[in-house]
Design a protein around this motif. Structure first.
Motif, mmCIF file in Angstrom:
data_model
loop_
_atom_site.group_PDB
_atom_site.id
_atom_site.type_symbol
_atom_site.label_atom_id
_atom_site.label_comp_id
_atom_site.label_asym_id
_atom_site.label_seq_id
_atom_site.Cartn_x
_atom_site.Cartn_y
_atom_site.Cartn_z
ATOM 1 N N THR A 108 0.830 -1.198 0.000
ATOM 2 C CA THR A 108 0.000 0.000 0.000
ATOM 3 C C THR A 108 0.865 1.248 0.000
ATOM 4 O OG1 THR A 108 -1.656 -1.213 1.250
ATOM 5 C CG2 THR A 108 -1.837 1.192 1.234
ATOM 6 N N ILE A 109 1.867 1.269 0.869
ATOM 7 C CA ILE A 109 2.707 2.463 0.994
ATOM 8 C C ILE A 109 3.465 2.728 -0.306
ATOM 9 C CG2 ILE A 109 4.767 3.393 2.174
ATOM 10 C CD1 ILE A 109 3.672 2.060 4.722
ATOM 11 N N VAL A 110 3.905 1.660 -0.969
ATOM 12 C CA VAL A 110 4.649 1.857 -2.220
ATOM 13 C C VAL A 110 3.709 2.261 -3.358
ATOM 14 C CG1 VAL A 110 6.031 0.697 -3.984
ATOM 15 C CG2 VAL A 110 6.498 0.292 -1.553
ATOM 16 N N LEU A 111 2.554 1.603 -3.427
ATOM 17 C CA LEU A 111 1.707 1.791 -4.611
ATOM 18 C C LEU A 111 0.924 3.103 -4.619
ATOM 19 C CD1 LEU A 111 0.259 -1.662 -5.678
ATOM 20 C CD2 LEU A 111 1.887 -0.204 -6.848
ATOM 21 N N ILE A 112 0.526 3.560 -3.432
ATOM 22 C CA ILE A 112 -0.308 4.768 -3.418
ATOM 23 C C ILE A 112 0.384 5.956 -4.085
ATOM 24 C CG2 ILE A 112 -1.213 6.560 -1.840
ATOM 25 C CD1 ILE A 112 -2.655 4.422 -0.355
ATOM 26 N N PRO A 113 1.643 6.273 -3.757
ATOM 27 C CA PRO A 113 2.302 7.393 -4.458
ATOM 28 C C PRO A 113 2.429 7.148 -5.960
ATOM 29 C CG PRO A 113 3.607 6.649 -2.593
ATOM 30 C CD PRO A 113 2.515 5.665 -2.758
ATOM 31 N N VAL A 114 2.714 5.884 -6.333
ATOM 32 C CA VAL A 114 2.863 5.585 -7.758
ATOM 33 C C VAL A 114 1.561 5.872 -8.499
ATOM 34 C CG1 VAL A 114 3.248 3.737 -9.427
ATOM 35 C CG2 VAL A 114 4.664 3.868 -7.361
ATOM 36 N N VAL A 115 0.433 5.398 -7.924
ATOM 37 C CA VAL A 115 -0.861 5.607 -8.562
ATOM 38 C C VAL A 115 -1.162 7.093 -8.679
ATOM 39 C CG1 VAL A 115 -3.349 5.331 -8.226
ATOM 40 C CG2 VAL A 115 -1.818 3.377 -7.907
ATOM 41 N N PHE A 116 -0.919 7.822 -7.596
ATOM 42 C CA PHE A 116 -1.202 9.254 -7.636
ATOM 43 C C PHE A 116 -0.327 9.964 -8.661
ATOM 44 C CE2 PHE A 116 -3.551 8.837 -3.646
ATOM 45 C CZ PHE A 116 -4.608 9.685 -3.943
ATOM 46 N N PHE A 117 0.930 9.571 -8.721
ATOM 47 C CA PHE A 117 1.839 10.201 -9.681
ATOM 48 C C PHE A 117 1.352 9.962 -11.111
ATOM 49 C CE2 PHE A 117 5.496 9.809 -12.543
ATOM 50 C CZ PHE A 117 5.967 11.113 -12.481
ATOM 51 N N LEU A 118 0.988 8.708 -11.412
ATOM 52 C CA LEU A 118 0.525 8.378 -12.768
ATOM 53 C C LEU A 118 -0.735 9.158 -13.118
ATOM 54 C CD1 LEU A 118 1.075 4.518 -13.032
ATOM 55 C CD2 LEU A 118 2.236 6.332 -14.296
ATOM 56 N N LEU A 119 -1.691 9.150 -12.179
ATOM 57 C CA LEU A 119 -2.942 9.870 -12.430
ATOM 58 C C LEU A 119 -2.656 11.340 -12.713
ATOM 59 C CD1 LEU A 119 -5.757 8.744 -9.971
ATOM 60 C CD2 LEU A 119 -5.812 8.861 -12.465
ATOM 61 N N PHE A 120 -1.809 11.926 -11.867
ATOM 62 C CA PHE A 120 -1.497 13.339 -12.007
ATOM 63 C C PHE A 120 -0.860 13.616 -13.369
ATOM 64 C CE2 PHE A 120 1.532 16.865 -11.549
ATOM 65 C CZ PHE A 120 0.644 17.862 -11.187
ATOM 66 N N SER A 121 0.108 12.777 -13.768
ATOM 67 C CA SER A 121 0.777 13.055 -15.049
ATOM 68 C C SER A 121 -0.198 12.914 -16.211
ATOM 69 C CB SER A 121 1.977 12.131 -15.280
ATOM 70 O OG SER A 121 2.217 11.332 -14.189
ATOM 71 N N VAL A 122 -1.052 11.870 -16.166
ATOM 72 C CA VAL A 122 -1.992 11.678 -17.278
ATOM 73 C C VAL A 122 -2.940 12.860 -17.373
ATOM 74 C CG1 VAL A 122 -3.946 10.291 -18.062
ATOM 75 C CG2 VAL A 122 -1.859 9.163 -17.297
ATOM 76 N N ILE A 123 -3.503 13.264 -16.218
ATOM 77 C CA ILE A 123 -4.488 14.350 -16.257
ATOM 78 C C ILE A 123 -3.840 15.647 -16.722
ATOM 79 C CG2 ILE A 123 -5.956 15.822 -14.813
ATOM 80 C CD1 ILE A 123 -6.614 13.273 -13.205
ATOM 81 N N SER A 124 -2.659 15.946 -16.228
ATOM 82 C CA SER A 124 -2.035 17.214 -16.627
ATOM 83 C C SER A 124 -1.641 17.173 -18.103
ATOM 84 C CB SER A 124 -0.819 17.519 -15.747
ATOM 85 O OG SER A 124 0.217 16.604 -16.033
ATOM 86 N N TRP A 125 -1.247 15.959 -18.579
ATOM 87 C CA TRP A 125 -0.920 15.872 -20.013
ATOM 88 C C TRP A 125 -2.158 16.107 -20.856
ATOM 89 C CZ3 TRP A 125 -2.490 12.550 -23.930
ATOM 90 C CH2 TRP A 125 -1.778 12.665 -25.131
ATOM 91 N N VAL A 126 -3.268 15.436 -20.501
ATOM 92 C CA VAL A 126 -4.495 15.554 -21.291
ATOM 93 C C VAL A 126 -4.954 17.007 -21.324
ATOM 94 C CG1 VAL A 126 -6.969 15.003 -21.272
ATOM 95 C CG2 VAL A 126 -5.285 13.183 -20.978
ATOM 96 N N LEU A 127 -4.888 17.676 -20.159
ATOM 97 C CA LEU A 127 -5.464 19.020 -20.075
ATOM 98 C C LEU A 127 -4.527 20.097 -20.613
ATOM 99 C CD1 LEU A 127 -7.319 18.945 -16.639
ATOM 100 C CD2 LEU A 127 -8.262 18.703 -18.948
ATOM 101 N N PHE A 128 -3.194 19.953 -20.395
ATOM 102 C CA PHE A 128 -2.315 21.085 -20.702
ATOM 103 C C PHE A 128 -1.337 20.827 -21.846
ATOM 104 C CE2 PHE A 128 -3.391 21.258 -16.125
ATOM 105 C CZ PHE A 128 -4.270 22.326 -16.202
ATOM 106 N N SER A 129 -0.708 19.635 -21.867
ATOM 107 C CA SER A 129 0.325 19.437 -22.883
ATOM 108 C C SER A 129 -0.230 18.909 -24.199
ATOM 109 C CB SER A 129 1.381 18.449 -22.379
ATOM 110 O OG SER A 129 1.614 18.665 -21.023
ATOM 111 N N ALA A 130 -1.276 18.084 -24.118
ATOM 112 C CA ALA A 130 -1.733 17.424 -25.339
ATOM 113 C C ALA A 130 -2.291 18.428 -26.330
ATOM 114 C CB ALA A 130 -2.792 16.387 -24.992
ATOM 115 N N ASP A 131 -2.082 18.122 -27.594
ATOM 116 C CA ASP A 131 -2.593 18.966 -28.672
ATOM 117 C C ASP A 131 -3.590 18.137 -29.464
ATOM 118 O OD1 ASP A 131 -3.127 20.433 -30.860
ATOM 119 O OD2 ASP A 131 -1.040 20.936 -31.333
ATOM 120 N N TRP A 132 -4.849 18.460 -29.338
ATOM 121 C CA TRP A 132 -5.921 17.612 -29.896
ATOM 122 C C TRP A 132 -6.343 18.035 -31.290
ATOM 123 C CZ3 TRP A 132 -6.703 13.251 -27.369
ATOM 124 C CH2 TRP A 132 -6.348 13.198 -26.013
#
Lengths: 247, 405
Positions: free
Chosen positions: B37-61
Motif C-alpha cells: 500500500t505504501i509503495v503503490l499509493i504514491p505511484v498511482v497518484f503520480f501516474l494519475l497526475f501526469s496523465v491528467i495534466s498531459w491531457v489538459l495542458f500538454s496534449a494537442d488535440w
C-alpha cells in the motif's frame, strides 16, 4: 372380454448393445386401469415404460397404443406421444419458461390451441394439482414436490388418454412424496388410465388394479395387489417384497 | 418464548465495518499488505497526475478535433451526408419504439444512445463542421428516440411490425448508402469513399447479424447425423479457426478477386464483411455447440414426450437454453469482432482506425500528434466495447430471473 386394450404389448424385446434389457414383455392395459410396475433397479421397468411412448425403441415384438402400432413412422410416434402423458423421476420442467408457459407450450404448439384457451386450461390444472398460486413463478423457485405436480399438470394439459409415471417420487424428499402421491391418487380416482413405476407400496395397494413384478427384463409375477401382497407365488417376489416392506 | 429470544440474538447480522476498519482490514492487514500500500499509493497518484495534466495542458488535440466528419464517415461526399443522417435517425426512432414496446435492456441502450447524441451536440468546441445545423440534427435524434418511445407505448403497435422494421432498416440503409445508378436524388457513392466509424459499425453490425445465425447453423450442422453436413461444418469451423483473421482477409480480398471474372467482382467492403462474418461464425459455432451439449437429455425427452417434433423441440426448448448458457461467451466473441474490424486497414479499407492513420500520415505536423490520435481512437473503441459488455451483463441478469440453471 371383448373390449380392445388401450395398450397392447406382445413379446417386447430390447437390447442395449449386448445387454438384453427387455426379454419378451407381454402386457395388456384397458381403459381406466391403474397398473403399478415394481422391481429391483436394472430390472427393465423404466426401460419398458419408456418404450410405450418411444423414448426407447424396442427391437422385437409389437406395441400398439390406442390402436396405433409403434413403428419407425414418425407421425405414428408423435400421435402416440400426444395421447400419452409422461412424468419423469427428475421432473424435467423447462427451466427457461414459467410454470404456466411450461404447461401451455405443447397445447399451443402441438394441439394448436389459441393461447387464451391453453392458459385457462393451465390454471384449471394448477388448481387440480393444488398450486394455482405458483402459476407465474419459474421452476427453479419451486420445491421438488411442487415441480413434480407442475410436471403432472403439464402432461395432463395435452389431455392424454394414458399417463405414464417413471418413478415420480424417487427424487423427492420424504415430506414431499405424499403431496405428489395424493395428486396421483386423485387422478386415478378420476378414471385416468395410468402405468406407474414406483416402490411406494402403500400407494400401489390403495390405487392399483394390477401389479407387475419385473426382474432381469422379464415379468416374474403379476396380479391384483391382494394377490401380490398376501399370496406371492414366486420366491423372487417374496424376497423382494420382504426387503422393501421390512421398514 | 425463550427460544424466540435466542433466535433473534443469533439472527442479528454483523455490523458493516466503518471506513477506518475497512482501511485497516483491506490495506494494512499484514506487513506485506502495508508495504504494498505504501509503495503503490504514491505511484498511482503520480501516474494519475501526469496523465491528467498531459491531457489538459500538454496534449494537442488538433488532429482529432479538426476532422470530426472524416472520423465519422470517411470520404463520403459531404453533400450526400444527409443520407447517413437519415439512416441514423431511422435507427433512433426504431430504437425508441422498441424501448416503448419492450423496455428492459432496450431502455438502457436508448438512454445511452440519447446521451451520446446530446453530449456530441453540446460539445464545447468551436468547429466549422459542428455548426448550428449539425448540433440541431444530433440533438433531434435524442428527441426522435423519445418520440419513438411514446409511439411504442401505444397499444396499436404490434411487436411483429417493429421486428419487420428492424429487418428492413439494414436493407434500406445499404441501398441508401450505396445509391442508385444515374439517380438524381441518391447518386451512386463507391464504397472506396466510405470510411471512419461508418465502416467500423457496418462491418461490426453486419458481422454480428450475419455470423450469429450462421454460427448457430454450423453448430447444428456439426452435430448433425448426416455425414456430409457434419463433415462440411467441421471442416469449415476447423479451417477458419486455424487461420489468423489477417490471412482470411487477404484471402478474400486477393484470391476471391483473382478467381472471379472482373465484371462479377464482389465489392471490396463486402469481401471484408464476408471474411469477418465467416471468422466470427466459426467461433460462435463452437460456443453454441458447447451450449447445445449443456442442455440435459431429460429436457429433450420431456419435449418429445409431449408430442413435439424435433424441429419444435430444438427451437422452443434446446436453443433458448443453449444460448442462455453461452451468452457471456457469445457477447465476448462479438466484442472482439468489433475490435477485430480494425484489421481491414491492411486490405486498404479506411475504417475508424484507418482514418486516424491516414490523418497522421497526411501532414508531418500531425505525426507529432499521433499519441493523441491513437488515444482518442482507443477511447472510442473502449466506450463502445464497454457498452456492449454492459448490455450483455444486463441481458444475462434479465434472462436469469427466477432460475437456478
Amino acid at each position: 372380454m371383448t373390449e380392445e386394450p388401450i395398450i397392447y404389448c406382445k413379446n417386447v424385446h430390447k437390447w442395449y448393445d449386448d445387454f438384453h434389457a427387455l426379454r419378451g414383455i407381454d402386457m395388456e392395459v384397458f381403459l381406466g386401469e391403474v397398473i403399478v410396475i415394481f422391481g429391483p433397479s436394472g430390472s427393465g421397468k423404466s426401460t419398458f415404460i419408456r418404450t410405450i411412448n418411444r423414448l426407447e425403441e424396442h427391437q422385437e415384438g409389437q406395441i400398439v397404443v390406442d390402436g396405433i402400432e409403434l413403428t419407425h413412422d414418425v407421425r405414428n410416434i408423435e400421435q402416440i406421444r400426444m395421447e400419452t402423458g409422461m412424468v419423469f423421476q427428475q421432473f424435467n420442467l423447462f427451466p427457461h419458461l414459467s410454470v404456466v408457459q411450461n404447461i401451455t407450450l405443447a397445447p399451443i404448439w402441438v394441439r394448436k390451441w389459441p393461447k387464451k384457451k391453453a392458459e385457462e386450461v393451465a390454471i384449471e390444472l394448477l388448481e387440480l394439482v393444488g398450486i394455482p398460486e405458483q402459476a407465474f413463478k419459474f421452476p427453479g423457485n419451486l420445491s421438488g414436490g411442487q415441480q413434480q405436480r407442475v410436471a403432472i399438470a403439464r402432461a395432463l394439459a395435452m389431455q392424454p388418454k394414458i399417463m405414464l409415471f417413471d418413478e415420480p417420487t424417487s427424487a423427492l424428499d420424504p415430506e414431499m412424496i405424499k403431496e405428489v402421491l395424493d395428486t396421483m391418487t386423485d387422478l386415478a380416482e378420476s378414471g385416468m388410465t395410468m402405468i406407474v413405476v414406483t416402490h411406494e407400496m402403500g400407494f400401489a395397494r390403495a390405487v392399483a388394479d394390477r401389479m407387475y413384478f419385473f426382474d432381469e427384463g422379464k415379468i416374474v409375477e403379476s396380479g391384483t395387489p391382494e394377490e401380490i401382497y398376501n399370496n406371492p407365488q414366486e420366491e423372487r417376489t417374496k424376497l423382494f417384497l420382504s426387503q422393501i416392506l421390512k421398514h | 418464548m425463550i427460544n424466540a429470544e435466542i433466535e433473534q440474538e443469533i439472527i442479528q447480522p454483523p455490523l458493516p465495518p466503518g471506513p477506518l476498519k475497512w482501511v485497516k482490514e483491506n490495506l494494512f492487514s499484514s506487513i506485506f499488505n502495508t508495504v504494498t500500500t505504501i509503495v503503490l499509493i504514491p505511484v498511482v497518484f503520480f501516474l494519475l497526475f501526469s496523465v491528467i495534466s498531459w491531457v489538459l495542458f500538454s496534449a494537442d488535440w488538433r488532429a482529432v478535433t479538426q476532422f470530426p466528419l472524416l472520423y465519422i464517415v470517411g470520404q463520403y461526399p459531404r453533400d450526400q451526408i444527409l443520407r447517413v443522417g437519415v439512416i441514423l435517425s431511422s435507427i433512433s426512432i426504431f430504437l425508441g419504439i422498441s424501448w416503448g414496446r419492450w423496455g428492459g435492456l432496450l431502455r438502457s441502450i436508448s438512454i445511452a444512445a440519447g446521451l451520446i447524441f446530446i453530449v456530441t451536440a453540446l460539445l464545447p468546441v468551436q468547429h466549422p463542421q459542428l455548426d448550428q445545423g449539425m448540433r440541431l440534427y444530433l440533438g433531434s435524434n435524442t428527441i426522435l428516440i423519445l418520440i419513438g418511445y411514446f409511439i411504442g407505448r401505444l397499444k396499436a403497435i404490434k411487436g411483429s411490425f417493429i421486428a419487420i422494421g428492424w429487418l428492413l432498416i439494414p436493407i434500406f440503409g445499404v441501398v441508401l448508402l450505396t445509391g442508385i445508378e444515374n439517380s438524381e436524388l441518391i447518386p451512386k457513392v463507391p464504397t472506396t469513399l466510405w470510411g471512419g466509424l461508418l465502416v467500423t459499425f457496418l462491418l461490426a453490425a453486419g458481422g454480428i447479424l450475419l455470423s450469429f445465425p450462421l454460427g448457430v447453423a454450423l453448430a447444428f450442422g456439426r452435430r448433425s447425423d448426416l455425414p456430409v453436413l457434419s463433415g462440411f461444418s467441421t471442416i469449415f469451423i476447423e479451417v477458419i479457426r486455424g487461420v489468423p483473421l489477417v490471412t482470411i482477409l487477404f484471402m478474400f480480398s486477393i484470391i476471391l478477386a483473382l478467381f472471379l471474372p472482373v465484371e462479377s467482382r464482389i465489392d471490396r467492403l463486402v469481401r471484408a464483411l464476408m471474411a469477418v462474418t465467416f471468422f466470427s461464425a466459426a467461433y460462435s459455432a463452437e460456443n453454441v455447440r458447447g451450449g447445445l451439449q449443456a442442455v440435459p437429455l431429460g429436457q429433450i425427452e420431456a419435449a418429445k414426450a409431449l408430442g413435439m417434433s424435433n424441429l419444435k423441440t430444438t427451437i422452443l426448448i434446446v436453443l433458448p437454453q443453449a444460448l442462455r448458457a453461452v451468452l457471456p461467451a457469445i457477447a465476448g466473441q462479438f466484442i472482439s469482432l468489433f475490435k477485430d474490424t480494425t484489421l481491414v486497414v491492411i486490405i486498404g479499407i479506411n475504417d475508424f482506425l484507418g482514418i486516424g492513420r491516414s490523418i497522421i500520415n497526411s501532414d508531418p505536423e500531425f505525426v507529432q500528434l499521433r499519441m493523441e490520435v491513437y488515444l482518442f481512437i482507443a477511447l472510442i473503441y473502449w466506450i463502445f466495447s464497454y457498452l456492449m459488455s454492459l448490455a450483455s451483463r444486463r441481458l444475462e441478469s434479465s434472462m436469469g430471473i427466477g432460475n437456478n440453471m
